[in-house]
Design a protein around this motif. Structure first.
Motif, PDB file in Angstrom:
ATOM      1  N   LYS A   1     -28.809  -2.398  -9.535  1.00  0.00           N
ATOM      2  CA  LYS A   1     -27.486  -2.367  -9.910  1.00  0.00           C
ATOM      3  C   LYS A   1     -26.509  -3.691 -10.113  1.00  0.00           C
ATOM      4  O   LYS A   1     -25.627  -3.687 -10.859  1.00  0.00           O
ATOM      5  CB  LYS A   1     -26.500  -1.246  -9.121  1.00  0.00           C
ATOM      6  CG  LYS A   1     -27.178   0.338  -9.543  1.00  0.00           C
ATOM      7  CD  LYS A   1     -26.421   1.088  -8.759  1.00  0.00           C
ATOM      8  CE  LYS A   1     -26.727   2.630  -8.875  1.00  0.00           C
ATOM      9  NZ  LYS A   1     -25.974   3.545  -8.573  1.00  0.00           N
ATOM     10  N   TRP A   2     -26.823  -4.331  -8.896  1.00  0.00           N
ATOM     11  CA  TRP A   2     -25.841  -5.681  -8.698  1.00  0.00           C
ATOM     12  C   TRP A   2     -26.075  -6.573 -10.074  1.00  0.00           C
ATOM     13  O   TRP A   2     -25.085  -6.875 -10.648  1.00  0.00           O
ATOM     14  CB  TRP A   2     -26.278  -6.418  -7.495  1.00  0.00           C
ATOM     15  CG  TRP A   2     -25.514  -7.437  -7.292  1.00  0.00           C
ATOM     16  CD1 TRP A   2     -26.037  -8.849  -7.515  1.00  0.00           C
ATOM     17  CD2 TRP A   2     -24.115  -7.834  -7.352  1.00  0.00           C
ATOM     18  NE1 TRP A   2     -25.004  -9.972  -7.398  1.00  0.00           N
ATOM     19  CE2 TRP A   2     -23.798  -9.085  -7.231  1.00  0.00           C
ATOM     20  CE3 TRP A   2     -22.967  -7.024  -7.177  1.00  0.00           C
ATOM     21  CZ2 TRP A   2     -22.671  -9.943  -7.068  1.00  0.00           C
ATOM     22  CZ3 TRP A   2     -21.601  -7.376  -7.257  1.00  0.00           C
ATOM     23  CH2 TRP A   2     -21.500  -8.793  -7.090  1.00  0.00           C
ATOM     24  N   VAL A   3     -27.420  -6.806 -10.560  1.00  0.00           N
ATOM     25  CA  VAL A   3     -27.727  -7.585 -11.437  1.00  0.00           C
ATOM     26  C   VAL A   3     -27.029  -7.203 -12.634  1.00  0.00           C
ATOM     27  O   VAL A   3     -26.340  -7.720 -13.601  1.00  0.00           O
ATOM     28  CB  VAL A   3     -29.017  -7.856 -11.657  1.00  0.00           C
ATOM     29  CG1 VAL A   3     -29.480  -8.326 -12.891  1.00  0.00           C
ATOM     30  CG2 VAL A   3     -29.708  -8.502 -10.521  1.00  0.00           C
ATOM     31  N   LYS A   4     -27.085  -5.885 -12.863  1.00  0.00           N
ATOM     32  CA  LYS A   4     -26.409  -5.150 -14.256  1.00  0.00           C
ATOM     33  C   LYS A   4     -25.205  -5.096 -14.212  1.00  0.00           C
ATOM     34  O   LYS A   4     -24.407  -5.782 -15.169  1.00  0.00           O
ATOM     35  CB  LYS A   4     -26.945  -3.821 -14.513  1.00  0.00           C
ATOM     36  CG  LYS A   4     -28.251  -3.596 -15.046  1.00  0.00           C
ATOM     37  CD  LYS A   4     -28.679  -4.061 -16.024  1.00  0.00           C
ATOM     38  CE  LYS A   4     -30.066  -3.667 -16.515  1.00  0.00           C
ATOM     39  NZ  LYS A   4     -30.353  -4.534 -17.777  1.00  0.00           N
ATOM     40  N   HIS A   5     -24.355  -5.132 -12.912  1.00  0.00           N
ATOM     41  CA  HIS A   5     -22.985  -5.516 -12.919  1.00  0.00           C
ATOM     42  C   HIS A   5     -22.501  -6.794 -13.251  1.00  0.00           C
ATOM     43  O   HIS A   5     -21.429  -7.062 -13.941  1.00  0.00           O
ATOM     44  CB  HIS A   5     -22.598  -4.891 -11.429  1.00  0.00           C
ATOM     45  CG  HIS A   5     -20.980  -5.226 -11.124  1.00  0.00           C
ATOM     46  ND1 HIS A   5     -20.108  -4.603 -11.817  1.00  0.00           N
ATOM     47  CD2 HIS A   5     -20.557  -6.158 -10.335  1.00  0.00           C
ATOM     48  CE1 HIS A   5     -18.886  -5.106 -11.310  1.00  0.00           C
ATOM     49  NE2 HIS A   5     -19.080  -6.014 -10.498  1.00  0.00           N
ATOM     50  N   VAL A   6     -23.026  -7.832 -12.690  1.00  0.00           N
ATOM     51  CA  VAL A   6     -22.994  -9.018 -13.065  1.00  0.00           C
ATOM     52  C   VAL A   6     -23.199  -9.712 -14.532  1.00  0.00           C
ATOM     53  O   VAL A   6     -22.337 -10.179 -15.036  1.00  0.00           O
ATOM     54  CB  VAL A   6     -23.832 -10.249 -12.113  1.00  0.00           C
ATOM     55  CG1 VAL A   6     -23.551 -11.564 -12.495  1.00  0.00           C
ATOM     56  CG2 VAL A   6     -23.416  -9.872 -10.680  1.00  0.00           C
ATOM     57  N   GLU A   7     -24.290  -9.238 -14.920  1.00  0.00           N
ATOM     58  CA  GLU A   7     -24.536  -9.269 -16.452  1.00  0.00           C
ATOM     59  C   GLU A   7     -23.212  -8.903 -17.329  1.00  0.00           C
ATOM     60  O   GLU A   7     -23.007  -9.341 -18.266  1.00  0.00           O
ATOM     61  CB  GLU A   7     -25.826  -8.467 -16.872  1.00  0.00           C
ATOM     62  CG  GLU A   7     -27.069  -9.207 -16.439  1.00  0.00           C
ATOM     63  CD  GLU A   7     -28.260  -8.414 -16.709  1.00  0.00           C
ATOM     64  OE1 GLU A   7     -29.320  -9.191 -16.509  1.00  0.00           O
ATOM     65  OE2 GLU A   7     -28.184  -7.395 -16.817  1.00  0.00           O
TER      66      GLU A   7
END
Length: 75
Positions: A1-7
């Motif tokens: 979820k963190w990667v998608k949030h940053v993206e």
């Protein structure tokens, strides 16, 4: 979820610079090229953003490539 949030928050990117082992693992697992950097614990991201808003020099507080990138996208 963190990667998608940053993206979802930043312009498209292919390389991540971090001093965090968990961030490194997450982004590598998502297929990103990750560079480990030495953390400067004497300064905070809030302080760097404040300097940037004031138009003051922050170059010595971040890695050279990060400073160039931040100036390029005019954060």
């Amino acid at each position: 979820k963190w990667v998608k949030h940053v993206e979802s928050l930043v312009p498209r990117f292919s390389t991540v610079y971090t001093g965090s082992t968990i961030v490194k693992k997450l982004f590598e697992a998502a297929g990103y090229k990750v560079h480990t950097i030495k953390m400067n614990l004497k300064i905070s991201a809030t302080e760097i953003r404040s300097l940037m808003r004031k138009g003051e020099n922050f170059d010595n507080l971040v890695p050279e490539k990060v400073a160039v990138f931040l100036k390029k996208i005019q954060l």
